[in-house]
Design a protein around this motif. Structure first.
Motif, short mmCIF file in Angstrom:
data_model
loop_
_atom_site.label_atom_id
_atom_site.label_comp_id
_atom_site.label_asym_id
_atom_site.label_seq_id
_atom_site.Cartn_x
_atom_site.Cartn_y
_atom_site.Cartn_z
N LEU A 282 0.83 -1.21 0.00
CA LEU A 282 0.00 0.00 0.00
C LEU A 282 0.86 1.26 0.00
O LEU A 282 0.61 2.21 -0.75
CB LEU A 282 -0.92 0.01 1.22
N MET A 283 1.91 1.28 0.82
CA MET A 283 2.71 2.49 0.95
C MET A 283 3.65 2.69 -0.24
O MET A 283 3.91 3.82 -0.64
CB MET A 283 3.50 2.46 2.26
N THR A 284 4.17 1.60 -0.81
CA THR A 284 5.00 1.76 -2.01
C THR A 284 4.13 2.19 -3.19
O THR A 284 4.57 2.94 -4.06
CB THR A 284 5.76 0.47 -2.35
N TRP A 285 2.87 1.72 -3.21
CA TRP A 285 1.93 2.19 -4.24
C TRP A 285 1.68 3.68 -4.06
O TRP A 285 1.66 4.44 -5.03
CB TRP A 285 0.62 1.41 -4.14
N TRP A 286 1.50 4.12 -2.82
CA TRP A 286 1.28 5.55 -2.54
C TRP A 286 2.46 6.38 -3.04
O TRP A 286 2.27 7.41 -3.70
CB TRP A 286 1.08 5.75 -1.04
N THR A 287 3.69 5.95 -2.74
CA THR A 287 4.85 6.72 -3.18
C THR A 287 4.97 6.73 -4.71
O THR A 287 5.39 7.71 -5.30
CB THR A 287 6.16 6.18 -2.57
N SER A 288 4.57 5.63 -5.35
CA SER A 288 4.68 5.55 -6.82
C SER A 288 3.69 6.47 -7.51
O SER A 288 3.86 6.80 -8.69
CB SER A 288 4.46 4.11 -7.29
N ARG A 289 2.65 6.91 -6.80
CA ARG A 289 1.62 7.75 -7.42
C ARG A 289 1.79 9.23 -7.12
O ARG A 289 0.95 10.04 -7.54
CB ARG A 289 0.23 7.29 -6.93
N GLN A 290 2.84 9.60 -6.41
CA GLN A 290 3.06 11.02 -6.11
C GLN A 290 3.78 11.70 -7.27
O GLN A 290 4.56 11.09 -7.98
CB GLN A 290 3.88 11.17 -4.82
N ALA A 291 3.52 13.00 -7.43
CA ALA A 291 4.14 13.77 -8.52
C ALA A 291 5.43 14.40 -8.01
O ALA A 291 5.50 15.59 -7.69
CB ALA A 291 3.17 14.85 -9.01
#
Length: 431
Positions: A282-291
């Protein structure tokens, strides 16, 4: 900020050209001052430059020039419209107010996690990668000891971020164990066309030799494109031999030893509980979606994984495989708190006996670093070193309530959000 203005102006003048690529300026700033430019400004570099139109002119394509060189009539190109990801465009039909009403429970986080990829699909990706490993082992001209699949696939963490990444490490006999810059580029240059030919049937393409590895893309068409990083590593006699080689290498060259510990990284993360792996995905997905504004601001997956493991161990101790009390929603909030305070973080691991080395083994100059987040496998590596990772953006993005917005927008796809009319109809009518 005035220091930043003066330094950017000096760097542009030194180039004696009409315009300079902004990323190049940021890189040269880092080289000179040993800290990223974001340490002295509070916004993205391009936004910072636009704040001084009397000094800088934005010439387009990520370039900037000086008004004193381009003339008083030079006009900056307008800033690009904010890029709205496809997911966000679909979310616009739901008002932000409605999305904010979503309560992020364990069940909702579980729903978000299930959308990161179906088990059968991800297993097929792992099988494709294993087939690539076997093909490399079969066709390579190198004296291979073994081929190890690392990254998310090797750790059992593979999910479906915007573009999945994978690591393959080739352990090669009879290679020098030091001075990588003298022999590694030649081997990578030779290996690239060989693999491009051998992996053509696997739909491998876009081969590119980077400083310390070979990069290519796997899959096309209906298949999810996968970026693969291939590393070459000597076979060390023992862990003691490896650490001695790291110790005697210049600090600026120690990154070459990263692939040597791929099996240890796989083991450390792989033995975590399934609940912990859900949290990590979940958290690596969150970081991958940041601009992120620059590559130096993107937190490496290995660092994110370790932050999560350390935070959970510090707050509640190690979580066992059968632990039924793992509060996922609480853990996400706690990890965001660590992210938000990352710039003052100091994590040694060895002081709690959780590192693969003792406290005395840590390379002494690292103890003066701030932030300091030691690699629990490598006593010579600060994963939060400002020369390789600028934590400022991570700390800003992790502040509530905005940090939860991505999860709420994703949850809005499967959680029923009552409309205002429905909410009004539930209120008892007043007599």
């Amino acid at each position: 900020e005035q220091h930043g203005v003066e330094e950017f102006r000096r760097l542009i003048l030194a180039d004696a050209t009409d315009s300079v690529y902004i990323s190049s300026l940021c890189g040269r700033f880092l080289q000179r001052f040993k800290q990223p430019v974001t340490s002295i400004i509070s916004c993205k570099p391009a936004e910072f430059l636009r704040k001084y139109p009397d000094v800088f002119v934005m010439t387009g394509g990520g370039n900037v020039g000086l008004r004193e060189m381009l003339g008083p009539d030079a006009v900056s190109v307008p800033p690009p419209p904010p890029r709205i990801p496809k997911a966000s465009r679909e979310d616009q039909q739901l008002s932000n107010e409605a999305i904010q009403k979503i309560e992020l429970t364990d069940q909702v986080y579980g729903g978000v996690h299930s959308r990161l990829g179906q088990g059968s699909t991800l297993q097929a990706v792992v099988q494709r990668l294993m087939a690539v490993c076997k093909q490399i082992e079969k066709a390579s001209f190198l004296a291979l000891e073994e081929v190890v699949l690392g990254g998310a696939a090797g750790k059992g963490l593979l999910a479906a971020p915007p573009q999945p990444q994978a690591e393959i490490v080739l352990f090669v006999r009879q290679l020098p164990s030091r001075n990588f810059a003298q022999w590694l580029p030649h081997i990578l240059d030779t290996l690239s066309p060989v693999l491009e030919y051998q992996l053509a049937e696997k739909r491998a393409s876009k081969f590119k030799v980077e400083k310390d590895h070979l990069r290519f893309q796997l899959g096309s068409g209906a298949e999810k494109e996968l970026v693969v990083h291939v590393y070459i590593c000597p076979v060390f006699k023992s862990r003691e031999h490896l650490l001695e080689c790291i110790k005697t290498s210049p600090p600026a060259e120690r990154f070459y030893f990263y692939p040597a510990m791929v099996k240890e990284r796989n083991d450390l993360v792989g033995r975590q509980s399934q609940q912990m792996k859900v949290l990590i995905r979940l958290m690596t997905w969150w970081t991958s979606r940041q601009a992120w504004s620059a590559a130096i601001s993107v937190p490496p997956d290995w660092l994110v994984e370790l932050v999560i493991i350390n935070a959970c161990q510090q707050l509640h101790g190690a979580v066992g495989e059968d632990d039924k009390d793992f509060d996922l929603a609480e853990k996400v909030t706690q990890v965001f708190e660590v992210f938000a305070n990352f710039e003052s973080l100091k994590v040694l691991w060895a002081d709690d006996g959780a590192a693969a080395y003792s406290l005395q083994d840590i390379w002494r100059p690292l103890l003066a670093h701030e932030p300091l987040f030691m690699d629990p496998l490598n006593p010579y590596c600060n994963l939060a070193d400002a020369n390789s990772f600028d934590a400022h953006e991570l700390a800003v993005l992790a502040h509530p309530p905005g940090c939860f917005d991505l999860f709420k927008r994703e949850a809005a796809r499967f959680v029923t959000v009552p409309s205002e009319d429905e909410e009004d109809s539930e209120d008892p009518e007043e007599d």
